[in-house]
Write an enzyme that holds these catalytic residues in place. Structure first.
Site, short mmCIF file in Angstrom:
data_model
loop_
_atom_site.label_atom_id
_atom_site.label_comp_id
_atom_site.label_asym_id
_atom_site.label_seq_id
_atom_site.Cartn_x
_atom_site.Cartn_y
_atom_site.Cartn_z
N HIS A 435 45.48 -4.30 79.61
CA HIS A 435 44.78 -5.32 80.40
C HIS A 435 43.74 -4.71 81.35
CE1 HIS A 435 44.06 -9.30 81.68
NE2 HIS A 435 45.27 -9.77 81.50
N ASP A 439 40.31 -7.88 78.63
CA ASP A 439 40.74 -9.16 79.19
C ASP A 439 41.24 -10.06 78.07
OD1 ASP A 439 39.99 -8.36 81.75
OD2 ASP A 439 37.93 -9.10 81.50
#
Length: 462
Positions: A435, A439
């Protein structure tokens, strides 16, 4: 001087082979007792290598060695590598024999001399000045241990009671231990019944737990589960398994994983494969697998969504211009991830040929560094070989994503008209993402592109 024999990874059906050279640590030495000789150390054969194992010696003591001849096989943190000799001489002494484990980089493994000096090295031992060996040797010497014994003796005034204490500490199935000792034992999964107490009346102290842990870490007899009466076998871990374990643990502990799953219809993919394989066989090529098509689709999707072809570098994100796909291969030696370089630019036949060659080298434990280094994305398929429907894979650092491929299954789906139904084959795909780099919307965009290539496979041929 030694090098490792490192042929380059095959880059196509007609890929050429070359030989890379990695110099080993060596030193020239002479003294009043010994003639001039070369102390050859364990070389660093990969960027992450700190120690290695001797798989086996090809040459024996007394053998003549010539440039280009294989001296021994070294098991690194990645694979087993052949080491060649670059200078003429005679192998006078093998310091680390077959099966020697955890030899630090730079630590002496053998000695070579000129003709006629071999017998003088029969009882040769490396000098204590050798830096890599010094820490372990200093620990083994009894001199540092003497002060510890002298310090502990006054503190154990009731030591003569120790034999009685051990019985007393376990009378009535109760074990006496200090709170600190119990907490330390619990944190390290140590059964108190396997530790001998040295405190008053056999009480187990914190120092007893620390001594037990130290002896277990040094390779002493593991008695942690002896009291439970379990029957077990301790299987030594190969270097590749140790490295894999450490890297996967670090990945799960330091990379914020999240997962995206999509179902892709593969009827057209299966049909295209059926049309291409007869052409492959007619031209003398090998059959194309579903996994080859998946690798190509992933590579093209990365070209469309380059944000997923990146690595986290703390102060910046490095986006790669090459699309190099690692392919997970399970073998009896452990898990390997050989790489198909520039997969987005290669045809399906070339990808299929490379994957088969690399997988065979992995099973033979003969992969070279360039066969597995430099990947930017990984594909792991447990569907075709094992029938696993869906799974979440662990990211292979420093990459930022890995694609987990499940098995294809037939499903009943609505037809083109009301009340009509038809069969369709669907394959579940799960993408594990870092992450910090990818995204959620970017990961979804990649899977959308990947699904488009899988469900309309002829677009991969354009």
């Amino acid at each position: 001087m030694l090098i490792n024999r490192v042929p380059s990874a095959v880059t196509g059906l007609n890929g050429s082979l070359s030989c890379g050279r990695v110099a080993s640590a060596r030193s020239f030495s002479s003294s009043a007792d010994l003639p001039p000789h070369q102390e050859i150390g364990m070389p660093s054969l990969s960027p992450t290598m700190t120690e290695g194992n001797i798989a086996k010696w090809i040459k024996k003591e007394g053998d003549k060695v010539s440039p280009g001849e294989v001296l021994c096989e070294v098991e690194t943190d990645k694979a087993t590598v052949e080491m060649e000799c670059m200078e003429e001489g005679y192998l006078a002494k093998i310091v680390q024999g077959d099966g020697a484990k955890e030899i630090k980089v730079g630590e002496v493994i053998c000695v070579t001399v000129e003709e006629g000096d071999i017998e003088k090295f029969k009882d040769y031992k490396p000098s204590a000045a050798d830096a890599p060996a010094a820490p372990s040797e200093s620990k083994a010497t009894p001199e540092p241990a003497a002060p510890k014994v002298e310090e502990k003796v006054p503190a154990k005034a009731p030591e003569p009671k120790a034999p009685k204490a051990e019985k007393a500490s376990r009378s009535g199935d109760r074990i006496f231990a200090s709170p600190l000792a119990r907490k330390l034992a619990e944190d390290n999964n140590v059964q108190l019944s396997s530790v001998k107490g040295t405190g008053p009346d056999g009480r187990i102290l914190k120092a007893d737990i620390e001594d037990y842990l130290a002896s277990r870490a040094k390779g002493g007899k593991s008695e942690a589960f002896a009291a439970s009466g379990l029957d077990y076998t301790d299987i030594p871990n190969a270097q590749i398994r140790k490295v894999t374990a450490n890297r996967l643990l670090a990945s799960k502990q330091t990379i914020p994983h999240y997962y995206l799953t999509v179902d892709t219809r593969v009827d057209k993919l299966i049909k295209l494969r059926g049309e291409l394989n007869p052409l492959q066989e007619a031209s003398g090529g090998k059959k194309i697998s579903i996994n080859d098509l998946v690798i190509k689709a992933a590579a093209l999707a990365l070209r469309k969504v380059p944000e997923c072809n990146s690595s986290w570098m703390n102060d910046f994100i490095r986006q790669y211009h090459n699309v190099n796909i690692n392919v997970a291969v399970q073998t009896e030696h452990g898990l390997f991830v050989p790489v198909v370089r520039d997969a987005d630019k290669k045809g399906l036949g070339t990808i299929g040929e490379e994957v088969k060659q690399l997988a065979q080298r992995a099973r033979d434990n003969s992969l070279k560094p360039q066969d597995y280094e430099g990947g930017t994305f990984t594909v792991s398929n447990l569907g075709g070989p094992f029938g696993i429907k869906q799974f979440c894979a662990i990211i292979n650092p420093p990459q930022s994503a890995i694609l987990a491929i499940g098995s294809a299954e037939k499903r009943v789906i609505p037809g083109s008209a009301d009340g009509q139904y038809e069969f369709g084959s669907y394959m579940s795909v799960t993408m594990s993402c870092d992450h910090r780099v990818i995204d959620g919307a970017i990961g979804a965009e990649f899977l959308k592109a990947f699904k488009g290539y899988i469900e309309n496979p002829t677009t991969m041929l354009l």
